[in-house]
Scaffold this motif. Structure first.
Motif, PDB file in Angstrom:
ATOM      1  N   LYS A   1      41.965  33.733  43.383  1.00  0.00           N
ATOM      2  CA  LYS A   1      40.966  34.747  43.023  1.00  0.00           C
ATOM      3  C   LYS A   1      39.613  34.314  43.572  1.00  0.00           C
ATOM      4  N   ARG A   2      38.750  35.276  43.802  1.00  0.00           N
ATOM      5  CA  ARG A   2      37.400  34.984  44.279  1.00  0.00           C
ATOM      6  C   ARG A   2      36.643  34.217  43.194  1.00  0.00           C
ATOM      7  N   GLU A   3      35.792  33.328  43.620  1.00  0.00           N
ATOM      8  CA  GLU A   3      35.030  32.491  42.697  1.00  0.00           C
ATOM      9  C   GLU A   3      34.219  33.340  41.729  1.00  0.00           C
ATOM     10  N   SER A   4      33.653  34.434  42.200  1.00  0.00           N
ATOM     11  CA  SER A   4      32.803  35.280  41.358  1.00  0.00           C
ATOM     12  C   SER A   4      33.566  35.980  40.246  1.00  0.00           C
ATOM     13  N   SER A   5      34.905  36.066  40.358  1.00  0.00           N
ATOM     14  CA  SER A   5      35.680  36.792  39.348  1.00  0.00           C
ATOM     15  C   SER A   5      36.238  35.878  38.260  1.00  0.00           C
ATOM     16  N   ARG A   6      36.081  34.580  38.412  1.00  0.00           N
ATOM     17  CA  ARG A   6      36.629  33.651  37.434  1.00  0.00           C
ATOM     18  C   ARG A   6      35.776  33.634  36.168  1.00  0.00           C
ATOM     19  N   PRO A   7      36.431  33.425  35.032  1.00  0.00           N
ATOM     20  CA  PRO A   7      35.671  33.362  33.765  1.00  0.00           C
ATOM     21  C   PRO A   7      34.694  32.182  33.772  1.00  0.00           C
ATOM     22  N   LYS A   8      33.518  32.398  33.219  1.00  0.00           N
ATOM     23  CA  LYS A   8      32.515  31.341  33.170  1.00  0.00           C
ATOM     24  C   LYS A   8      32.059  31.176  31.713  1.00  0.00           C
ATOM     25  N   SER A   9      31.848  29.945  31.376  1.00  0.00           N
ATOM     26  CA  SER A   9      31.353  29.642  30.036  1.00  0.00           C
ATOM     27  C   SER A   9      29.828  29.628  30.074  1.00  0.00           C
ATOM     28  N   ILE A  10      29.217  30.310  29.120  1.00  0.00           N
ATOM     29  CA  ILE A  10      27.763  30.389  29.062  1.00  0.00           C
ATOM     30  C   ILE A  10      27.296  29.635  27.838  1.00  0.00           C
ATOM     31  N   THR A  11      26.384  28.718  28.056  1.00  0.00           N
ATOM     32  CA  THR A  11      25.843  27.931  26.953  1.00  0.00           C
ATOM     33  C   THR A  11      24.713  28.698  26.276  1.00  0.00           C
ATOM     34  N   VAL A  12      24.808  28.794  24.957  1.00  0.00           N
ATOM     35  CA  VAL A  12      23.776  29.481  24.186  1.00  0.00           C
ATOM     36  C   VAL A  12      22.716  28.451  23.800  1.00  0.00           C
ATOM     37  N   GLN A  13      21.442  28.757  24.047  1.00  0.00           N
ATOM     38  CA  GLN A  13      20.351  27.828  23.731  1.00  0.00           C
ATOM     39  C   GLN A  13      19.620  28.222  22.477  1.00  0.00           C
TER      40      GLN A  13
END
Length: 146
Positions: A134-146
């Protein structure tokens, strides 16, 4: 009723009709969510976070004759399965044949996040395993909440 079977070989006529229907509708593309019943080879499709996994069940197919290609989001798999050796020769009338022989072509519409530059294919024990990254842009990403 016996007159019906003695005048024509009914089973061979049904077999001929089935082959004609398969050749007529054999090359139509199918999407990831639909498939044609009874198509050869049978295909399983799944997905992971990183790739689309396709398993093509094609026993008896020579790996040298397999052709796998991706063009404009369409994965095509084509080849030929030859008749099994040791099949009875001249003088034998076939009245049932369940094993597909001949050329085949299957087409699978890939999702937009498929990366055609990240494809791997291997044939082991009658199964062709194809992994499309899959394209890198479509992979799930974890977002850190500050």
């Amino acid at each position: 009723m016996s007159d019906l079977y003695s005048r024509t070989d009914l089973f061979s006529e049904f077999d001929r009709l089935q082959r004609q229907m398969e050749s007529l509708f054999g090359g139509l593309p199918s999407s990831l969510r639909s498939s044609r019943f009874g198509a050869f080879p049978q295909i399983n499709i799944g997905t992971t976070d990183d790739s689309i996994e396709i398993v093509v069940f094609a026993p008896g197919v020579d790996v040298g004759g397999l052709d796998v290609a991706i063009e404009r989001g369409l994965l095509t798999i084509s080849g030929e399965r030859k008749p099994a050796q040791g099949v009875a020769g001249d003088g034998t009338r076939t009245y049932a044949q369940e094993r597909f022989t001949g050329t085949f072509r299957r087409a699978i519409e890939l999702p937009q996040n498929a990366d055609p530059d990240k494809v791997q294919a291997r044939y082991t024990n009658g199964c062709l395993s194809i992994s499309v990254g899959k394209r890198e842009s479509s992979r799930p990403k974890s977002i850190t909440v500050q």
